[in-house]
Design a protein around this motif. Sequence first.
Motif, mmCIF file in Angstrom:
data_model
loop_
_atom_site.group_PDB
_atom_site.id
_atom_site.type_symbol
_atom_site.label_atom_id
_atom_site.label_comp_id
_atom_site.label_asym_id
_atom_site.label_seq_id
_atom_site.Cartn_x
_atom_site.Cartn_y
_atom_site.Cartn_z
ATOM 1 N N GLN A 58 1.143 -1.541 0.010
ATOM 2 C CA GLN A 58 -0.046 0.284 -0.037
ATOM 3 C C GLN A 58 0.850 1.130 0.450
ATOM 4 O O GLN A 58 0.488 2.269 -0.650
ATOM 5 N N LEU A 59 1.748 1.610 0.251
ATOM 6 C CA LEU A 59 2.805 2.723 0.624
ATOM 7 C C LEU A 59 3.314 2.797 -1.042
ATOM 8 O O LEU A 59 3.726 3.460 -1.367
ATOM 9 N N ALA A 60 4.322 1.843 -1.250
ATOM 10 C CA ALA A 60 4.627 1.936 -3.120
ATOM 11 C C ALA A 60 3.411 1.626 -3.891
ATOM 12 O O ALA A 60 3.631 3.167 -4.340
ATOM 13 N N GLN A 61 2.146 1.881 -3.222
ATOM 14 C CA GLN A 61 1.846 2.498 -4.437
ATOM 15 C C GLN A 61 1.002 3.375 -4.226
ATOM 16 O O GLN A 61 0.835 4.110 -5.253
ATOM 17 N N SER A 62 0.972 4.166 -2.696
ATOM 18 C CA SER A 62 0.313 5.237 -2.497
ATOM 19 C C SER A 62 1.567 6.662 -3.438
ATOM 20 O O SER A 62 0.951 7.581 -3.569
ATOM 21 N N ILE A 63 3.021 5.859 -3.056
ATOM 22 C CA ILE A 63 4.139 6.431 -3.672
ATOM 23 C C ILE A 63 3.783 6.580 -4.980
ATOM 24 O O ILE A 63 3.843 8.176 -5.933
ATOM 25 N N MET A 64 3.642 5.737 -5.138
ATOM 26 C CA MET A 64 3.383 5.956 -7.063
ATOM 27 C C MET A 64 2.252 6.692 -7.459
ATOM 28 O O MET A 64 2.243 7.327 -8.462
ATOM 29 N N ASP A 65 1.285 6.882 -7.144
ATOM 30 C CA ASP A 65 -0.442 7.072 -7.173
ATOM 31 C C ASP A 65 -0.324 8.789 -7.002
ATOM 32 O O ASP A 65 -1.191 9.674 -6.962
ATOM 33 N N SER A 66 0.676 9.518 -6.222
ATOM 34 C CA SER A 66 1.645 10.387 -5.909
ATOM 35 C C SER A 66 1.560 11.018 -7.466
ATOM 36 O O SER A 66 1.365 12.454 -7.151
ATOM 37 N N ARG A 67 1.585 10.636 -7.856
ATOM 38 C CA ARG A 67 2.133 11.060 -9.491
ATOM 39 C C ARG A 67 2.394 10.600 -10.599
ATOM 40 O O ARG A 67 2.268 9.344 -10.117
ATOM 41 N N ASP A 68 1.280 11.587 -11.481
ATOM 42 C CA ASP A 68 0.715 10.902 -12.934
ATOM 43 C C ASP A 68 2.260 11.294 -14.155
ATOM 44 O O ASP A 68 1.308 10.582 -15.021
ATOM 45 N N SER A 69 2.708 11.449 -13.776
ATOM 46 C CA SER A 69 4.087 11.576 -15.113
ATOM 47 C C SER A 69 5.023 11.824 -13.769
ATOM 48 O O SER A 69 5.599 12.760 -12.939
ATOM 49 N N VAL A 70 5.921 12.666 -14.775
ATOM 50 C CA VAL A 70 7.951 12.655 -14.399
ATOM 51 C C VAL A 70 8.167 13.647 -15.209
ATOM 52 O O VAL A 70 8.314 13.835 -15.734
ATOM 53 N N TYR A 71 8.965 14.522 -14.707
ATOM 54 C CA TYR A 71 9.848 15.053 -14.644
ATOM 55 C C TYR A 71 11.099 15.321 -15.694
ATOM 56 O O TYR A 71 11.224 13.874 -15.661
ATOM 57 N N GLU A 72 11.585 15.936 -16.664
ATOM 58 C CA GLU A 72 12.203 15.591 -17.411
ATOM 59 C C GLU A 72 13.849 15.189 -16.802
ATOM 60 O O GLU A 72 14.457 14.327 -17.047
ATOM 61 N N SER A 73 13.796 16.164 -15.254
ATOM 62 C CA SER A 73 15.103 15.398 -14.631
ATOM 63 C C SER A 73 15.060 14.495 -14.143
ATOM 64 O O SER A 73 15.994 13.600 -13.703
ATOM 65 N N GLY A 74 14.132 14.005 -13.825
ATOM 66 C CA GLY A 74 13.533 12.500 -13.750
ATOM 67 C C GLY A 74 12.988 12.159 -11.480
ATOM 68 O O GLY A 74 12.166 13.613 -11.297
ATOM 69 N N TRP A 75 12.732 11.184 -11.146
ATOM 70 C CA TRP A 75 11.609 11.007 -9.953
ATOM 71 C C TRP A 75 12.336 10.526 -9.254
ATOM 72 O O TRP A 75 13.312 9.404 -9.533
ATOM 73 N N ASN A 76 13.580 11.014 -7.704
ATOM 74 C CA ASN A 76 14.799 10.442 -7.591
ATOM 75 C C ASN A 76 14.235 11.016 -5.745
ATOM 76 O O ASN A 76 14.403 12.589 -5.564
ATOM 77 N N GLU A 77 13.826 10.276 -5.069
ATOM 78 C CA GLU A 77 13.197 10.328 -4.045
ATOM 79 C C GLU A 77 13.061 9.823 -2.668
ATOM 80 O O GLU A 77 12.839 7.977 -3.407
ATOM 81 N N SER A 78 13.339 9.981 -2.050
ATOM 82 C CA SER A 78 13.466 8.197 -1.152
ATOM 83 C C SER A 78 12.524 9.357 0.463
ATOM 84 O O SER A 78 12.742 10.490 0.979
ATOM 85 N N GLY A 79 12.613 8.276 1.458
ATOM 86 C CA GLY A 79 11.902 8.415 2.806
ATOM 87 C C GLY A 79 11.620 7.305 3.304
ATOM 88 O O GLY A 79 12.221 6.014 3.364
ATOM 89 N N GLN A 80 11.349 7.792 5.068
ATOM 90 C CA GLN A 80 10.304 6.939 5.706
ATOM 91 C C GLN A 80 9.172 6.667 6.437
ATOM 92 O O GLN A 80 9.136 7.938 6.458
ATOM 93 N N SER A 81 7.972 6.164 6.530
ATOM 94 C CA SER A 81 7.080 5.815 6.995
ATOM 95 C C SER A 81 6.369 4.784 8.341
ATOM 96 O O SER A 81 7.032 4.056 7.493
ATOM 97 N N ASN A 82 6.629 4.989 9.577
ATOM 98 C CA ASN A 82 6.618 3.520 9.849
ATOM 99 C C ASN A 82 7.574 2.332 10.081
ATOM 100 O O ASN A 82 6.863 1.312 9.749
ATOM 101 N N GLY A 83 8.488 2.712 10.263
ATOM 102 C CA GLY A 83 9.748 2.213 10.048
ATOM 103 C C GLY A 83 10.034 1.026 8.229
ATOM 104 O O GLY A 83 10.547 0.226 8.512
ATOM 105 N N TYR A 84 9.475 1.978 7.442
ATOM 106 C CA TYR A 84 9.340 1.795 6.688
ATOM 107 C C TYR A 84 10.500 2.437 5.477
ATOM 108 O O TYR A 84 10.202 4.030 5.787
#
Length: 146
Positions: A58-84
Amino acid sequence: MRALSSLSQRPRRQHGMTLLEILVALSIMAISLGMIYRATGSNARSVGDLDRYQYAVQLAQSIMDSRDSVYESGWNESGQSNGYQWSVQSAPFKTGVDESPNIPVLHEVHISVNWAEGDRPRVFELTTLRAQRRPPDPAENVVPAG
């Protein structure tokens, strides 16, 4: 006297179980209870594992759903949620189709969610394609005077 000797010769009727039979019955019962306990314990552990895995999905799907497209520079991001811990990386995806203004450039987006179950590291990975966001058209951003 004969009557007395015939009484002593008759086999005695057994009332109850012998000690050996009781020990065998208790051993079988102990083994059975141990197997039931082990099966119940592993089922409870499996339910907990499934809950953690489902949260990662669900976390991966939520992150994926947060953007419907990607900027030309790409999408490189990281984070933490409830120990994940999660990370997102994208790279242009070659389709083999010649570039055209009507065909968007695609990016392969890879999301990785990591967590630990006891001393075992676990990971869920999700990969998909997203269209590259088109730069804004200057003609569309003209504000009428007046």
